[in-house]
Structures are given as C-alpha cells and as structure tokens.
Scaffold this motif. Structure first.
Motif, PDB file in Angstrom:
ATOM      1  N   ILE A  53       0.861  -1.187   0.000  1.00  0.00           N
ATOM      2  CA  ILE A  53       0.000   0.000   0.000  1.00  0.00           C
ATOM      3  C   ILE A  53       0.897   1.237   0.000  1.00  0.00           C
ATOM      4  O   ILE A  53       1.804   1.357   0.841  1.00  0.00           O
ATOM      5  CB  ILE A  53      -0.920   0.055   1.245  1.00  0.00           C
ATOM      6  N   VAL A  54       0.637   2.130  -0.942  1.00  0.00           N
ATOM      7  CA  VAL A  54       1.366   3.402  -1.011  1.00  0.00           C
ATOM      8  C   VAL A  54       0.401   4.528  -0.675  1.00  0.00           C
ATOM      9  O   VAL A  54      -0.653   4.662  -1.308  1.00  0.00           O
ATOM     10  CB  VAL A  54       1.969   3.631  -2.413  1.00  0.00           C
ATOM     11  N   TYR A  55       0.748   5.347   0.330  1.00  0.00           N
ATOM     12  CA  TYR A  55      -0.059   6.518   0.674  1.00  0.00           C
ATOM     13  C   TYR A  55       0.446   7.694  -0.164  1.00  0.00           C
ATOM     14  O   TYR A  55       1.556   8.183   0.048  1.00  0.00           O
ATOM     15  CB  TYR A  55       0.065   6.836   2.161  1.00  0.00           C
ATOM     16  N   ALA A  56      -0.381   8.119  -1.115  1.00  0.00           N
ATOM     17  CA  ALA A  56       0.025   9.194  -2.029  1.00  0.00           C
ATOM     18  C   ALA A  56      -1.201   9.815  -2.676  1.00  0.00           C
ATOM     19  O   ALA A  56      -2.287   9.229  -2.691  1.00  0.00           O
ATOM     20  CB  ALA A  56       0.958   8.648  -3.110  1.00  0.00           C
ATOM     21  N   THR A  57      -1.032  11.014  -3.220  1.00  0.00           N
ATOM     22  CA  THR A  57      -2.097  11.651  -4.000  1.00  0.00           C
ATOM     23  C   THR A  57      -1.889  11.303  -5.467  1.00  0.00           C
ATOM     24  O   THR A  57      -0.859  10.746  -5.856  1.00  0.00           O
ATOM     25  CB  THR A  57      -2.061  13.180  -3.837  1.00  0.00           C
ATOM     26  N   GLU A  58      -2.843  11.679  -6.277  1.00  0.00           N
ATOM     27  CA  GLU A  58      -2.738  11.405  -7.715  1.00  0.00           C
ATOM     28  C   GLU A  58      -1.535  12.114  -8.315  1.00  0.00           C
ATOM     29  O   GLU A  58      -0.928  11.643  -9.273  1.00  0.00           O
ATOM     30  CB  GLU A  58      -4.019  11.858  -8.422  1.00  0.00           C
ATOM     31  N   HIS A  59      -1.164  13.247  -7.722  1.00  0.00           N
ATOM     32  CA  HIS A  59      -0.016  14.006  -8.227  1.00  0.00           C
ATOM     33  C   HIS A  59       1.301  13.380  -7.774  1.00  0.00           C
ATOM     34  O   HIS A  59       2.214  13.164  -8.568  1.00  0.00           O
ATOM     35  CB  HIS A  59      -0.097  15.456  -7.752  1.00  0.00           C
ATOM     36  N   THR A  60       1.406  13.052  -6.455  1.00  0.00           N
ATOM     37  CA  THR A  60       2.689  12.572  -5.940  1.00  0.00           C
ATOM     38  C   THR A  60       2.993  11.131  -6.319  1.00  0.00           C
ATOM     39  O   THR A  60       4.149  10.723  -6.293  1.00  0.00           O
ATOM     40  CB  THR A  60       2.756  12.712  -4.402  1.00  0.00           C
ATOM     41  N   ILE A  61       1.970  10.339  -6.670  1.00  0.00           N
ATOM     42  CA  ILE A  61       2.237   8.939  -7.027  1.00  0.00           C
ATOM     43  C   ILE A  61       3.138   8.845  -8.251  1.00  0.00           C
ATOM     44  O   ILE A  61       3.945   7.922  -8.390  1.00  0.00           O
ATOM     45  CB  ILE A  61       0.913   8.154  -7.271  1.00  0.00           C
ATOM     46  N   LYS A  62       3.064   9.852  -9.145  1.00  0.00           N
ATOM     47  CA  LYS A  62       3.913   9.858 -10.340  1.00  0.00           C
ATOM     48  C   LYS A  62       5.388   9.957  -9.941  1.00  0.00           C
ATOM     49  O   LYS A  62       6.242   9.281 -10.513  1.00  0.00           O
ATOM     50  CB  LYS A  62       3.542  11.034 -11.247  1.00  0.00           C
ATOM     51  N   VAL A  76       1.117  -6.605   5.089  1.00  0.00           N
ATOM     52  CA  VAL A  76       1.262  -5.622   4.012  1.00  0.00           C
ATOM     53  C   VAL A  76       2.616  -4.908   4.096  1.00  0.00           C
ATOM     54  O   VAL A  76       3.185  -4.760   5.174  1.00  0.00           O
ATOM     55  CB  VAL A  76       0.106  -4.575   4.071  1.00  0.00           C
ATOM     56  N   SER A  77       3.131  -4.502   2.931  1.00  0.00           N
ATOM     57  CA  SER A  77       4.309  -3.636   2.851  1.00  0.00           C
ATOM     58  C   SER A  77       3.815  -2.212   2.606  1.00  0.00           C
ATOM     59  O   SER A  77       3.208  -1.927   1.566  1.00  0.00           O
ATOM     60  CB  SER A  77       5.210  -4.090   1.697  1.00  0.00           C
ATOM     61  N   LEU A  78       4.081  -1.314   3.569  1.00  0.00           N
ATOM     62  CA  LEU A  78       3.512   0.037   3.522  1.00  0.00           C
ATOM     63  C   LEU A  78       4.537   1.081   3.072  1.00  0.00           C
ATOM     64  O   LEU A  78       5.735   0.929   3.316  1.00  0.00           O
ATOM     65  CB  LEU A  78       2.992   0.434   4.906  1.00  0.00           C
ATOM     66  N   ALA A  79       4.032   2.139   2.440  1.00  0.00           N
ATOM     67  CA  ALA A  79       4.878   3.280   2.055  1.00  0.00           C
ATOM     68  C   ALA A  79       4.173   4.558   2.462  1.00  0.00           C
ATOM     69  O   ALA A  79       3.060   4.836   1.999  1.00  0.00           O
ATOM     70  CB  ALA A  79       5.136   3.277   0.557  1.00  0.00           C
ATOM     71  N   MET A  80       4.808   5.342   3.347  1.00  0.00           N
ATOM     72  CA  MET A  80       4.226   6.577   3.844  1.00  0.00           C
ATOM     73  C   MET A  80       4.304   7.695   2.778  1.00  0.00           C
ATOM     74  O   MET A  80       5.014   7.566   1.783  1.00  0.00           O
ATOM     75  CB  MET A  80       4.962   7.015   5.121  1.00  0.00           C
ATOM     76  N   PRO A  81       3.595   8.821   2.988  1.00  0.00           N
ATOM     77  CA  PRO A  81       3.562   9.885   1.961  1.00  0.00           C
ATOM     78  C   PRO A  81       4.919  10.483   1.598  1.00  0.00           C
ATOM     79  O   PRO A  81       5.081  11.056   0.529  1.00  0.00           O
ATOM     80  CB  PRO A  81       2.651  10.955   2.603  1.00  0.00           C
ATOM     81  N   ASP A  82       5.917  10.350   2.509  1.00  0.00           N
ATOM     82  CA  ASP A  82       7.248  10.909   2.205  1.00  0.00           C
ATOM     83  C   ASP A  82       8.169   9.885   1.572  1.00  0.00           C
ATOM     84  O   ASP A  82       9.382  10.078   1.528  1.00  0.00           O
ATOM     85  CB  ASP A  82       7.899  11.451   3.488  1.00  0.00           C
ATOM     86  N   VAL A  83       7.607   8.776   1.064  1.00  0.00           N
ATOM     87  CA  VAL A  83       8.427   7.669   0.570  1.00  0.00           C
ATOM     88  C   VAL A  83       9.351   8.113  -0.567  1.00  0.00           C
ATOM     89  O   VAL A  83       8.962   8.889  -1.430  1.00  0.00           O
ATOM     90  CB  VAL A  83       7.549   6.477   0.117  1.00  0.00           C
ATOM     91  N   HIS A  84      10.600   7.647  -0.522  1.00  0.00           N
ATOM     92  CA  HIS A  84      11.512   7.813  -1.652  1.00  0.00           C
ATOM     93  C   HIS A  84      12.586   6.732  -1.590  1.00  0.00           C
ATOM     94  O   HIS A  84      12.709   6.005  -0.611  1.00  0.00           O
ATOM     95  CB  HIS A  84      12.117   9.221  -1.724  1.00  0.00           C
ATOM     96  N   TRP A  85      13.338   6.626  -2.628  1.00  0.00           N
ATOM     97  CA  TRP A  85      14.335   5.568  -2.812  1.00  0.00           C
ATOM     98  C   TRP A  85      15.298   5.511  -1.628  1.00  0.00           C
ATOM     99  O   TRP A  85      15.857   6.512  -1.212  1.00  0.00           O
ATOM    100  CB  TRP A  85      15.097   5.837  -4.107  1.00  0.00           C
TER     101      TRP A  85
END
Length: 639
Positions: free
Chosen positions: A24-33, A56-65
């Motif tokens: 699950i990735v927490y993101a908006t339509e803009h930031t998911i890109k 589940v493997s989770l990704a918070m809104p500040d997720v990055h590589w």
C-alpha cells in the motif's frame, strides 16, 4: 506498475511473483507519479518478498528511494522468522531552518518552508562542479520534520548567516562537509547574489490576440496563406497567448526583451516578411539564451565568424579583428510576440525605441530580470581604478544614437534610473559624448554611483543573468565591498571609543588594548590627538581587488562562488521544524542564505584507485563497506 487506486490517498501494489503480501502506497494522484519515477514502488515490492512479513508492505507519503528498503517504508515481521532492520531507519537527515532563503532560477528568493506547496513546480539555482558554473535544477523531494540532533547557527566573515542541523553538508575546499566537522576560520563557498523577495504577479494581460493582429499588420502588411492564423495557433499551442504577468513563461520573455534592448535585434525580411531575432555575445552566454528560447518552444542556432572592425572616435580611428558569435532565431510568431511586448525592431541607433510601460507595474523580481539581461549587454564590468586597486569605478550604461534620437535615448536611460531607484541603487548623471568628427552619432551614458551600499545593492540584487564573466566579478565585488565596509565600521567604532575615552580624561597609553591587525598605534594617536575630517579608511594591508580575486576563487573558476571564512559557530536551543530538498541535478546542491549546501540524499565518492591496486585488498574492502554502509534487502541470501 499496475497500481490499483483504492481511494484519494491510497494505491495498492498487487501481490505478484515472489511477493508474500501486497503493498500500500499513501500518495495523491499528483505525488504517485514521483514515487513511480523514483522507483520507490519497486522497493515496496522488494520488502514484500521478505520472510516473516505480516499483512502488508507500507509506504508513507514521504516515501523515496532508500537502501533496498524505501525511506518512508513500514513493515511488520514475525519474531520467529527474524526481524529485518533496514539501513534507512533512524539515520540523520540534514536540514535547514524554515526561514532559510533559497535562490530561485529567476533571481528571487523564497523561504524554504514556503516551498511546501510549490516545490514540484519550481526550479532553483544549483552548481555544476565539473564545469564550474551555475545552472538550474528541478526539486524532486521536499522534506520537513523535527530534528533529533543538534542545530547550529554559523556566520561568515562577510556577514552571511544560516541555521542548520549539525549533519548538514556545506561546500568547502575539501568538498561537501558536514557542519559538525567544520571549524572556525575554515572557508566555505558562498554565492553572494541574493536577488529580491518574491511577489505574486498580477493577473493582468500584457499581450492578447488583438495585439498580435495589430503587430502583424504593422510588419507583415498582407495575410498570405493564412500566415496570421498559423502564428496565432503556434503562440496558443506554446501557452504564450494571452501573455500575462503571471504566465509561466513570461519571465523568460522578459529576459529576452532586456537583452534585445542591448545586444539583440529584431527585423522582418523584406521579401518574405519572416521574423528574425539575433543575439550577440560570448558563446557560453549565448548558450544560456538558447536554453531559454528552447524552453519557450522555439529552436535557435549559434553561428561563429571572424569579423574586421573599424571604429572612428573623436580622437582617432581603431581597426581590430574579433570572433563574432551570434544566436539566430527564425520565427515570425516569437518576433511578433516580443515586439508586441515593446521590444525594439530594426536599427536601434537610427530608430527611436521606447521603454515598455508594462514594466512599471511588474513586481520587483520581474523588473530585475529585465535590468539584469539588459545590463549583461550594456553595463560596464565591475572594475577598480587603475591607480587605486581597492576603489571601484562608477558603473556606466551606454547606448549609441544618431543626433536625431538623442532625446529618445536620454528618456530611456531616465526610466532605467527610475527602476534602479527601486533597488536602492543610486545614479549620478546622464552624459552625451559625440565621438565622431561629423558629430552625427553620439554615445549616451548613464553613470551610476560607486558608493559602497549602492554597489552592493546593484551587484547582489540585480546582477548579470546573461553574462557569466560579469556575474562572477559582481559576486566577488559584493564580498569584497562587504569586508571593506565591515573594516571601516570597526575603525569608526574604535575611533568613537577613543573620543569618549579622551573626554573622560583617560590616557592614550591605557587604550592600547584596542589594537589589533586593523588598528595600529598610529590610528589611536590620530583619533586621540587630531581632528579627523573624513571617515576612517581601510588599512594598507587590506587586499587589492585583484589579490582578493586570486585568493577567493581558487578551485571555483567562473562559477560565481566565493570562499568566505567561518567566524562564529553557535549551538541553538531549537524547537521547530527543519526542511530540505532532494534536487534533480546529479551534483545535489543548492543556494541557501547564500551558502552552497548539499541536499538530502545519498552521495557517491569516486577514488583515484585502480582495479589492480585494490584487488589484493578486495575481501577486506567489501567487508568494510558492508559493515559501514546500510545495504539492500532481498528475498534470498545469507540474511
């Protein structure tokens, strides 16, 4: 990535292949890109393959590589299967205080905290350390959090200050170096150009379709083969019509217009009425003009040729050869757009041209863009007197006009003077020099003040956007003048102490404690016994500007960066958010409060060791690397 949108803020990563759970990735339509572009979703999948992962493997809104496990990744594991602790958890993020001002590519400054709502729309100034030049870069990540480590304020000799976490890297003579490892009197790189405060432009039209039609009939005369329709369609397709103060591409148009008033030309070919725009200058500077033109959506080409020149002055005739660089844009639509904005057309010496009226309503940062590119062509370079290499000449702006257009030229320069006043830059006078024997042509000069504060404002707030050499010199001049100003204020302060002491009947011998490298005993004597008629001057051992350039640009080339000494490091009791960026440019840096700093991200260091040299030590080297550097995760392997 075959992501499934669950709601406005959640995206599901389907369980496929060796994944033990879904993601699950927490993101908006803009930031998911951005998350997908950063390949962080691949790391969410990678974590989902680990033994013992629950649900589940989770990704918070500040997720990055991150280091195999994404930064901002969250997962729960069964203790019976062992616990995976990724290297990205618990590491320090180097950041800056929210009031830190970041330099935008259009020469205005914004507090880093104000980028929160617009970081993915703007470009900021960065540096190519290989080519030693300033460039612009996009921002990939915006970071905000409460610091867990110490926060410090540092100050340089010329007065620049910044608040940063102890691990924030600053550019030093040893490369990027964390603040906690920087010592007093160590030099860091500053970029003295600071620009002006940002102000939101009005939503008022500058050029409409009607204006283009009028300009078309003025220069084209006939509408052959739907030429007007094609021009309008091209301008609309490139988002250049209607053109408003707040149009995204309007700052680029302003820059081009400013340079055209100086070393540019627009003309329409008689037979075809094709619009041709030409720019003259150094090849490196024309490359920057070319980038702006291409960003507008037009193509341009630089031509280089040898030219023989002959200039007849009032005193004698000069002949010389030069290599001429000219940038050519063949586009009727761009030519008409620029002339509709008030750019001059034809021979500027023989024809009258007028100051664009819309510029007076523009915010200060847009006025700066116009002046900066105009000065790139027409203002003298920052330079010091021949017989006193510590005092600057008065800057001069020159234009050539025929005798019939003198008043037109004077009026134009008066408007320049009016704009300069808004930047607190003083002007002295306008002079007219007839330099040919027949007196048909003349040179009109606007002479600026060489007062220290006025020069600092000129070079630090306006600068030279299309002239790398002058921009570099102006940055050096700013630091030089600030140090000179600081020394004079110090001597004035000591002089006042001495005068007060004299009134209190304190003996001169008791004032020797005031002496230092800038205050000698002769200065104490003069201040005590002699009535000074002028303000104190700088000392004889103060560097000349030429010496200062050599000392403060070593290893920095023509980048515009200057070495500045750290004179204060103070630990703060800090309880607020701190901020940082990750920028797109591979050298990962930007300008914050005039300091050149590294962004938040992983850095790579290349050694000069060869394969043959390290081969005997390979096993120990690999062990040391894995011991000190957090490594990736995987579904199989020793872990």
């Amino acid at each position: 990535m075959n992501l499934k949108k669950l709601d406005d803020y959640r995206y599901e990563v389907p369980q496929t292949g060796k994944m033990r759970v879904h993601g699950i990735v927490y993101a908006t339509e803009h930031t998911i890109k951005k998350v997908i572009e950063d390949k962080a979703v691949e790391q969410v999948q990678n974590v989902a393959t680990l033994p013992g992962i629950e649900k589940v493997s989770l990704a918070m809104p500040d997720v990055h590589w991150g280091y195999g496990f994404p930064i901002g990744g969250v997962a729960a594991f069964r203790i019976s299967d062992g616990v995976i602790s990724p290297g990205g958890i618990g590491y320090d993020i180097n950041c800056l205080s929210g009031d830190t001002e970041v330099l935008h590519r259009f020469g205005f400054k914004l507090k880093i905290k104000d980028f929160e709502s617009l970081w993915d729309k703007e470009k900021i100034v960065s540096f190519d350390f290989n080519k030693e030049k300033a460039i612009s870069t996009e921002i990939l990540r915006f970071i905000k959090f409460k610091p867990k480590n110490d926060v410090y304020e540092i100050e340089t000799e010329s007065g620049y200050r910044i608040i940063a976490t102890e691990d924030h890297p600053f550019y030093t003579k040893d490369g990027m170096k964390e603040l906690r490892k920087i010592n007093l009197n160590e030099e860091v790189a500053v970029y003295p150009f600071e620009g002006v405060e940002y102000e939101k432009p009005p939503m008022e039209n500058i050029v409409s379709e009607v204006d283009i039609k009028k300009e078309f009939l003025k220069y084209k005369k006939e509408n052959k083969g739907n030429a007007l329709k094609q021009i309008l369609n091209e301008l609309y397709s490139k988002n250049l019509l209607p053109l408003r103060y707040d149009s995204e591409k309007f700052p680029l148009i302003i820059k081009l217009i400013g340079y055209i008033f100086g070393d540019g030309n627009i003309h329409f070919v008689k037979n075809s009425s094709k619009g041709i725009i030409s720019f003259w200058g150094k090849e490196e500077d024309l490359k920057n003009v070319k980038l702006d033109i291409e960003e507008l959506g037009f193509s341009a080409r630089i031509y280089v040729r040898d030219r023989q020149h002959k200039v007849k002055t009032y005193y004698k005739e000069y002949e010389f050869k030069t290599k001429e660089n000219v940038l050519i844009v063949s586009s009727s639509s761009l030519a008409l757009l620029l002339t509709s904005c008030g750019a001059p057309c034809g021979n500027k010496t023989k024809n009258k041209f007028y100051f664009p009226k819309w510029l007076f309503k523009a915010p200060l940062w847009q006025k700066r863009l116009f002046l900066s590119t105009y000065f790139s062509a027409e203002m003298s370079k920052p330079d010091v007197l021949t017989n006193n290499r510590k005092t600057f000449y008065c800057p001069v702006i020159s234009i050539n006009k025929t005798k019939s257009c003198v008043n037109n030229g004077i009026k134009f320069l008066k408007n320049i003077s009016k704009l300069l006043n808004e930047f607190k830059v003083k002007t002295q006078k306008i002079s007219v020099d007839y330099y040919s024997n027949n007196k048909k042509n003349c040179r009109i000069k606007l002479i600026l003040s060489n007062e220290t504060e006025s020069l600092i404002n000129l070079y630090s707030k306006i600068g030279f956007d299309y002239n790398t050499f002058r921009q570099c010199l102006s940055n050096l001049a700013v630091v030089y003048l600030k140090l000179k100003q600081k020394l004079i204020k110090e001597r004035q302060f000591v002089e006042q102490i001495i005068l007060d002491a004299k009134n209190e009947k304190i003996k001169l011998a008791d004032l020797k404690y005031l002496m230092n490298e800038n205050i000698n005993f002769r200065f104490l004597e003069r201040s005590y016994y002699e009535e000074r008629k002028t303000t104190p001057r700088i000392t004889k051992n103060f560097l000349t500007f030429d010496e200062f350039i050599r000392e403060k640009t070593s290893g920095l080339g023509m980048s515009g960066m200057v070495w500045d000494k750290i004179i204060r490091i103070k630990k703060l009791n800090f309880d607020d958010f701190v901020y940082d960026f990750t920028v797109e440019w591979r050298h990962h840096n930007f300008v914050a409060n005039n300091f050149v700093v590294s962004n938040c991200g992983v850095r790579l260091l290349r050694t000069n060791l060869t394969k043959e040299e390290i081969k005997p030590h390979l096993e120990k080297l690999i062990y040391a690397l894995f011991h000190n550097i957090p490594s990736g995760v995987g579904s199989t392997g020793k872990l």
